[in-house]
Design an enzyme around this catalytic site. Sequence first.
Site, mmCIF file in Angstrom:
data_model
loop_
_atom_site.group_PDB
_atom_site.id
_atom_site.type_symbol
_atom_site.label_atom_id
_atom_site.label_comp_id
_atom_site.label_asym_id
_atom_site.label_seq_id
_atom_site.Cartn_x
_atom_site.Cartn_y
_atom_site.Cartn_z
ATOM 1 N N LYS A 140 0.368 3.485 -2.905
ATOM 2 C CA LYS A 140 -0.813 4.352 -3.075
ATOM 3 C C LYS A 140 -0.433 5.827 -3.135
ATOM 4 O O LYS A 140 -1.101 6.619 -3.796
ATOM 5 C CB LYS A 140 -1.820 4.081 -1.950
ATOM 6 C CG LYS A 140 -2.477 2.693 -2.053
ATOM 7 C CD LYS A 140 -3.402 2.396 -0.881
ATOM 8 C CE LYS A 140 -4.313 1.192 -1.094
ATOM 9 N NZ LYS A 140 -3.720 -0.121 -0.975
ATOM 10 N N VAL A 179 1.039 -3.615 3.827
ATOM 11 C CA VAL A 179 0.939 -4.879 4.556
ATOM 12 C C VAL A 179 2.218 -5.727 4.510
ATOM 13 O O VAL A 179 2.295 -6.773 5.133
ATOM 14 C CB VAL A 179 -0.265 -5.751 4.098
ATOM 15 C CG1 VAL A 179 -1.577 -5.100 4.475
ATOM 16 C CG2 VAL A 179 -0.195 -6.047 2.615
ATOM 17 N N SER A 184 0.791 -1.242 0.000
ATOM 18 C CA SER A 184 0.000 0.000 0.000
ATOM 19 C C SER A 184 0.819 1.287 0.000
ATOM 20 O O SER A 184 0.249 2.357 -0.198
ATOM 21 C CB SER A 184 -0.941 0.021 1.192
ATOM 22 O OG SER A 184 -2.124 -0.636 0.856
ATOM 23 N N TYR A 213 -2.841 -1.590 -10.603
ATOM 24 C CA TYR A 213 -2.803 -1.582 -9.131
ATOM 25 C C TYR A 213 -1.977 -2.770 -8.605
ATOM 26 O O TYR A 213 -1.127 -2.610 -7.736
ATOM 27 C CB TYR A 213 -4.246 -1.628 -8.602
ATOM 28 C CG TYR A 213 -4.348 -1.815 -7.110
ATOM 29 C CD1 TYR A 213 -4.249 -0.742 -6.238
ATOM 30 C CD2 TYR A 213 -4.540 -3.090 -6.560
ATOM 31 C CE1 TYR A 213 -4.341 -0.925 -4.861
ATOM 32 C CE2 TYR A 213 -4.633 -3.278 -5.193
ATOM 33 C CZ TYR A 213 -4.535 -2.196 -4.347
ATOM 34 O OH TYR A 213 -4.610 -2.378 -2.989
ATOM 35 N N TYR A 246 -4.398 3.861 7.694
ATOM 36 C CA TYR A 246 -5.754 3.285 7.705
ATOM 37 C C TYR A 246 -6.546 3.777 8.913
ATOM 38 O O TYR A 246 -6.466 4.944 9.271
ATOM 39 C CB TYR A 246 -5.690 1.746 7.685
ATOM 40 C CG TYR A 246 -4.760 1.195 6.663
ATOM 41 C CD1 TYR A 246 -5.004 1.402 5.317
ATOM 42 C CD2 TYR A 246 -3.631 0.491 7.021
ATOM 43 C CE1 TYR A 246 -4.145 0.895 4.348
ATOM 44 C CE2 TYR A 246 -2.769 -0.016 6.070
ATOM 45 C CZ TYR A 246 -3.034 0.189 4.741
ATOM 46 O OH TYR A 246 -2.189 -0.306 3.806
#
Length: 318
Positions: A68, A263, A65, A193, A245
């Site tokens: 992102k 992660v 992530s 992605y 998050y």
Amino acid sequence: MKELTEQYLMEAIEDSKPFASSGNVNMNIPNTDETLKDLLGVTIITMDQECYCAGDYMECVPMQSTSKIIGLMLALQDFGKDRVFQAVGMEPMGDFFNSISQLESYDTSKPFNPMINAGAIAVAALIKGQSVEKRFERYLNFLKKITSHEELWMSEEVYEAEKANGARNRSLAYFMQSTGTLVTDVEEALDLYFRMNAVMMNCEDFARVGLFLARGGRAPHTEERLIPPHHLRTVKAIMMTSGMYNSSGHYAVEAGIPCKSGVSGSIIGAIPGRMGIGVIGPAIDEKGNSTAGGALIKKLSQDLGLNMFGIENIEKER
Ligand SMILES: NC(=O)CC[C@H](N)C(=O)O
């Protein structure tokens, strides 16, 4: 306050390592096993390019992530803030990063923010390029410039695993297609992605991304401006409110550093005008954040006076 030295970083690593025991390694990532649980590494690069590292900083993990924020930078570059935030929100979401139910509940079913899976897929759909290959090439070249690491590479094995384990992400993407949020080719957005998640990086690479954000979007050696500062301001604000998050509020209070986790146990920290931080600690909590890495970030913030809401440094100078 403590002084930033490699000796200090080594002690900070030792203090933070025990927190790994409360986390688990993400077994969906190829070549992962329990032995990774004890790894913890950090690299800090300051504005004047001083590099400090300690622990298992040579380890390489997939971006997951942390990709992102790179996707968001490219989409902002391509379309500007207004268009990007038509496709995705900018509000924190108090739920898991791959939540489906939250997707239905917010503003015409667009994802809450670009730091959760649905949001990042919606952002990936925006990135310009004639094909997935070309778009990924742009992504990788951009990363190579930011990190000044020409050998950065995507792990085919991780990419294949992302595809194989991608049912939830596919559900999110197809749901967004059904609501008209995602209007380009869904499979292409997903494919990009998945590739973005599979780029392998070490602590220095992560720290260089943090530094890029911290020092206003210039390539490390050439000083070429790659992204205008106002876009980086947007990215750092979103990192602060959503980068960890549904623990982002906790980290805003306890660390006060714009951060993004993945992660794989990676964390990128960007302290404007001061430094970039890259951490790898593969044991993650149920929310997806590195347990030892998160503890380390909080410790660094406290010991080195990095909290952006603090005035320790100003007080010190008086
Ligand atoms: N939080 C994460 O790092 C999520 C990335 C993971 N590959 C996924 O798409 O679910």
